[in-house]
Design a protein around this motif. Structure first.
Motif, PDB file in Angstrom:
ATOM      1  N   ALA A   1       0.834  -1.208   0.000  1.00  0.00           N
ATOM      2  CA  ALA A   1       0.000   0.000   0.000  1.00  0.00           C
ATOM      3  C   ALA A   1       0.864   1.252   0.000  1.00  0.00           C
ATOM      4  CB  ALA A   1      -0.928  -0.010   1.212  1.00  0.00           C
ATOM      5  N   ALA A   2       1.941   1.239   0.791  1.00  0.00           N
ATOM      6  CA  ALA A   2       2.830   2.399   0.842  1.00  0.00           C
ATOM      7  C   ALA A   2       3.467   2.663  -0.515  1.00  0.00           C
ATOM      8  CB  ALA A   2       3.899   2.183   1.906  1.00  0.00           C
ATOM      9  N   GLU A   3       3.916   1.590  -1.173  1.00  0.00           N
ATOM     10  CA  GLU A   3       4.535   1.749  -2.491  1.00  0.00           C
ATOM     11  C   GLU A   3       3.514   2.240  -3.512  1.00  0.00           C
ATOM     12  OE1 GLU A   3       7.373  -0.713  -5.610  1.00  0.00           O
ATOM     13  OE2 GLU A   3       6.500  -1.750  -3.889  1.00  0.00           O
ATOM     14  N   LYS A   4       2.316   1.702  -3.458  1.00  0.00           N
ATOM     15  CA  LYS A   4       1.276   2.069  -4.423  1.00  0.00           C
ATOM     16  C   LYS A   4       0.870   3.539  -4.293  1.00  0.00           C
ATOM     17  CE  LYS A   4      -3.593   1.075  -5.511  1.00  0.00           C
ATOM     18  NZ  LYS A   4      -4.762   0.239  -5.167  1.00  0.00           N
ATOM     19  N   HIS A   5       0.675   3.986  -3.066  1.00  0.00           N
ATOM     20  CA  HIS A   5       0.103   5.316  -2.859  1.00  0.00           C
ATOM     21  C   HIS A   5       1.146   6.431  -2.819  1.00  0.00           C
ATOM     22  CE1 HIS A   5      -3.979   3.938  -2.270  1.00  0.00           C
ATOM     23  NE2 HIS A   5      -3.579   3.066  -1.368  1.00  0.00           N
ATOM     24  N   TRP A   6       2.396   6.122  -2.431  1.00  0.00           N
ATOM     25  CA  TRP A   6       3.335   7.204  -2.117  1.00  0.00           C
ATOM     26  C   TRP A   6       4.651   7.175  -2.873  1.00  0.00           C
ATOM     27  CZ3 TRP A   6       1.210   4.949   2.707  1.00  0.00           C
ATOM     28  CH2 TRP A   6       0.093   5.662   3.166  1.00  0.00           C
ATOM     29  N   ALA A   7       4.853   6.251  -3.798  1.00  0.00           N
ATOM     30  CA  ALA A   7       6.141   6.176  -4.488  1.00  0.00           C
ATOM     31  C   ALA A   7       6.497   7.496  -5.171  1.00  0.00           C
ATOM     32  CB  ALA A   7       6.127   5.037  -5.504  1.00  0.00           C
ATOM     33  N   ASN A   8       5.580   8.066  -5.929  1.00  0.00           N
ATOM     34  CA  ASN A   8       5.862   9.323  -6.626  1.00  0.00           C
ATOM     35  C   ASN A   8       6.135  10.454  -5.647  1.00  0.00           C
ATOM     36  OD1 ASN A   8       5.603   8.553  -9.403  1.00  0.00           O
ATOM     37  ND2 ASN A   8       3.398   8.393  -9.106  1.00  0.00           N
ATOM     38  N   ARG A   9       5.468  10.434  -4.522  1.00  0.00           N
ATOM     39  CA  ARG A   9       5.668  11.472  -3.512  1.00  0.00           C
ATOM     40  C   ARG A   9       7.093  11.453  -2.985  1.00  0.00           C
ATOM     41  NH1 ARG A   9       2.423  11.370   2.263  1.00  0.00           N
ATOM     42  NH2 ARG A   9       3.908  12.607   3.472  1.00  0.00           N
ATOM     43  N   PHE A  10       7.626  10.263  -2.697  1.00  0.00           N
ATOM     44  CA  PHE A  10       8.978  10.163  -2.162  1.00  0.00           C
ATOM     45  C   PHE A  10       9.976  10.820  -3.110  1.00  0.00           C
ATOM     46  CE2 PHE A  10       8.639   6.226   0.827  1.00  0.00           C
ATOM     47  CZ  PHE A  10       7.440   6.704   1.339  1.00  0.00           C
ATOM     48  N   VAL A  11       9.849  10.477  -4.388  1.00  0.00           N
ATOM     49  CA  VAL A  11      10.818  10.957  -5.372  1.00  0.00           C
ATOM     50  C   VAL A  11      10.624  12.438  -5.677  1.00  0.00           C
ATOM     51  CG1 VAL A  11      11.655  10.646  -7.732  1.00  0.00           C
ATOM     52  CG2 VAL A  11      11.071   8.649  -6.336  1.00  0.00           C
ATOM     53  N   SER A  12       9.372  12.874  -5.838  1.00  0.00           N
ATOM     54  CA  SER A  12       9.124  14.278  -6.188  1.00  0.00           C
ATOM     55  C   SER A  12       9.485  15.223  -5.046  1.00  0.00           C
ATOM     56  CB  SER A  12       7.657  14.484  -6.589  1.00  0.00           C
ATOM     57  OG  SER A  12       6.794  14.282  -5.485  1.00  0.00           O
ATOM     58  N   ASN A  13       9.588  14.702  -3.822  1.00  0.00           N
ATOM     59  CA  ASN A  13       9.943  15.559  -2.692  1.00  0.00           C
ATOM     60  C   ASN A  13      11.406  15.444  -2.288  1.00  0.00           C
ATOM     61  OD1 ASN A  13       7.459  16.757  -2.517  1.00  0.00           O
ATOM     62  ND2 ASN A  13       6.647  15.312  -1.032  1.00  0.00           N
ATOM     63  N   GLY A  14      12.218  14.770  -3.112  1.00  0.00           N
ATOM     64  CA  GLY A  14      13.654  14.875  -2.923  1.00  0.00           C
ATOM     65  C   GLY A  14      14.429  13.608  -2.675  1.00  0.00           C
ATOM     66  N   THR A  15      13.766  12.457  -2.561  1.00  0.00           N
ATOM     67  CA  THR A  15      14.488  11.199  -2.381  1.00  0.00           C
ATOM     68  C   THR A  15      14.864  10.633  -3.744  1.00  0.00           C
ATOM     69  OG1 THR A  15      13.458  10.672  -0.264  1.00  0.00           O
ATOM     70  CG2 THR A  15      14.272   8.815  -1.548  1.00  0.00           C
ATOM     71  N   ASP A  16      16.131  10.266  -3.889  1.00  0.00           N
ATOM     72  CA  ASP A  16      16.579   9.699  -5.165  1.00  0.00           C
ATOM     73  C   ASP A  16      15.813   8.402  -5.451  1.00  0.00           C
ATOM     74  OD1 ASP A  16      18.365  11.764  -5.302  1.00  0.00           O
ATOM     75  OD2 ASP A  16      20.113  10.569  -4.719  1.00  0.00           O
ATOM     76  N   TYR A  17      15.440   8.224  -6.720  1.00  0.00           N
ATOM     77  CA  TYR A  17      14.694   7.027  -7.092  1.00  0.00           C
ATOM     78  C   TYR A  17      15.466   5.753  -6.740  1.00  0.00           C
ATOM     79  CZ  TYR A  17      12.244   3.576  -9.971  1.00  0.00           C
ATOM     80  OH  TYR A  17      11.572   2.464 -10.408  1.00  0.00           O
ATOM     81  N   ALA A  18      16.778   5.777  -6.950  1.00  0.00           N
ATOM     82  CA  ALA A  18      17.588   4.599  -6.635  1.00  0.00           C
ATOM     83  C   ALA A  18      17.530   4.276  -5.141  1.00  0.00           C
ATOM     84  CB  ALA A  18      19.030   4.815  -7.069  1.00  0.00           C
ATOM     85  N   ASP A  19      17.501   5.312  -4.301  1.00  0.00           N
ATOM     86  CA  ASP A  19      17.394   5.082  -2.859  1.00  0.00           C
ATOM     87  C   ASP A  19      16.029   4.497  -2.500  1.00  0.00           C
ATOM     88  OD1 ASP A  19      19.934   5.983  -2.201  1.00  0.00           O
ATOM     89  OD2 ASP A  19      19.282   8.062  -2.044  1.00  0.00           O
ATOM     90  N   PHE A  20      15.001   4.992  -3.159  1.00  0.00           N
ATOM     91  CA  PHE A  20      13.663   4.468  -2.905  1.00  0.00           C
ATOM     92  C   PHE A  20      13.606   2.984  -3.252  1.00  0.00           C
ATOM     93  CE2 PHE A  20       9.446   3.393  -4.613  1.00  0.00           C
ATOM     94  CZ  PHE A  20       8.689   3.589  -3.477  1.00  0.00           C
ATOM     95  N   ARG A  21      14.106   2.627  -4.435  1.00  0.00           N
ATOM     96  CA  ARG A  21      14.039   1.233  -4.865  1.00  0.00           C
ATOM     97  C   ARG A  21      14.923   0.340  -3.986  1.00  0.00           C
ATOM     98  NH1 ARG A  21       9.785   0.968  -7.050  1.00  0.00           N
ATOM     99  NH2 ARG A  21      10.036  -0.940  -5.849  1.00  0.00           N
ATOM    100  N   ALA A  22      16.103   0.803  -3.656  1.00  0.00           N
ATOM    101  CA  ALA A  22      17.008  -0.009  -2.849  1.00  0.00           C
ATOM    102  C   ALA A  22      16.453  -0.223  -1.448  1.00  0.00           C
ATOM    103  CB  ALA A  22      18.382   0.654  -2.777  1.00  0.00           C
TER     104      ALA A  22
END
Length: 354
Positions: free
Chosen positions: A10-31
């Motif tokens: 649920a967290a990945e589905k609803h908030w993935a774009n939010r994490f990246v658009s607010n400054g977290t590197d996509y690679a960090d999110f995936r890792a």
């Protein structure tokens, strides 16, 4: 391979774009997500990412690279924030992550352009933590935007959006109100959030670099409700933006992610889910919407599964000063169209504060 934990999914589905658009590197999110099999791992693994950036920041600082250090501190703060933002299962672990997020961001705040000045806003016998950022002087005092977080966001996370306002010459005051960020452990959620915005406007009026005739408000998610509520009852707001905010928060209660319901329960001080639902019913614009006569921009995502676009449509239909924008394929916060939506919001505010 084990099936993904429902709450992690649920967290990945609803908030993935939010994490990246607010400054977290996509690679960090995936890792980081790759290391999380169970929701119990969530806060700890985001903390692991945060510690890695803390170590990078310390090394860069010791080697005389302040810009690298500042960027690492900001990424560390976000990682700790993601660890705690809707994690309520272990209060001690959650509080440690929160404190680390605040401390890490404080290490980079002065290096931002313009700097983020930590300030304290008097509020009902206590104070609210906030960050004030003012563009360099250019012919007089600046118009300002009071920035309001949502249920699970904080003043530090709002800085990615703040950059759009600052680029247009607007100052920003990002506030942790009751139930939010630095205030969430001392004060429960406050449905009558106009009290917070009034305190913030009072504070801005005390700052000579701010034009107190040009104060506005922006809120996202539950903060969108807060901003609209303030627009109804704080007459100093020249213009207001409600981004993906609920009209009435209990309307789709059963469809909310379980983390969101539990976070609201904890931050509203409800004893159980039934009590949280009742408190969510107090978060309503039923009587306030018709009082909003100054310009109000209501922005929604057509595919938002947390706050459905019907909430925005109802608010816009009832508020005399409202203008409605719906991104048909937009998710919650329209973070899948972050540049376009944030630019549009910032241009709209700048025009109304000109």
């Amino acid at each position: 391979m084990a099936a993904q934990d429902a709450r992690v999914a649920a967290a990945e589905k609803h908030w993935a774009n939010r994490f990246v658009s607010n400054g977290t590197d996509y690679a960090d999110f995936r890792a980081t997500l790759a290391r999380i099999d169970r929701w119990d791992d969530w806060c700890r693994e985001w903390g692991r990412t945060g510690r890695r950036y803390e170590e990078l920041a310390e090394r860069a600082s010791a080697q005389g690279h302040p810009e690298t250090a500042a960027g690492a501190w900001r990424r560390a703060a976000l990682a700790w924030h993601w660890g705690k933002f809707v994690f309520t299962d272990d209060p001690a672990q959650q509080r440690e992550a929160h404190d680390r997020a605040v401390a890490c961001f404080a290490r980079c705040a002065g290096a931002l352009d313009p700097p983020a000045e930590p300030v304290r806003i008097p509020y009902q016998g206590t104070v609210l933590a906030a960050y004030l950022r003012v563009p360099p002087p250019a012919g007089g005092a600046r118009a300002a935007v009071i920035m309001v977080p949502g249920l699970d966001s904080v003043k530090e996370e709002l800085q990615a959006t703040a950059e759009y306002f600052l680029a247009r010459g607007l100052a920003i005051l990002a506030v942790d109100g009751p139930g939010q960020g630095e205030s969430e452990y001392e004060m429960p959620i406050e449905p009558a959030y106009e009290q917070v915005v009034t305190a913030a406007a009072d504070y801005l009026s005390s700052r000579p670099e701010i034009d107190n005739s040009k104060i506005s408000c922006f809120g996202v998610s539950l903060g969108g409700y807060y901003a609209a509520r303030a627009a109804a009852y704080e007459p100093r707001l020249r213009a207001t933006v409600a981004l993906c905010g609920p009209y009435r928060f209990d309307e789709d209660w059963d469809d909310l992610p379980p983390q969101t319901r539990e976070a609201f329960r904890v931050r509203s001080r409800a004893r159980d889910d039934a009590g949280a639902r009742r408190k969510a019913g107090e978060v309503t614009l039923e009587y306030a919407a018709r009082e909003i006569t100054n310009p109000l921009l209501v922005v929604a995502g057509g595919r938002d599964m947390i706050v459905r676009a019907s909430h925005a449509e109802r608010l816009a239909s009832e508020a005399p000063g409202a203008e409605l924008v719906v991104y048909p394929d937009g998710g919650h916060g329209v973070t899948n169209h972050a540049y376009e939506s944030r630019s549009r919001i910032a241009d709209w505010l700048a025009a109304h504060l000109a």
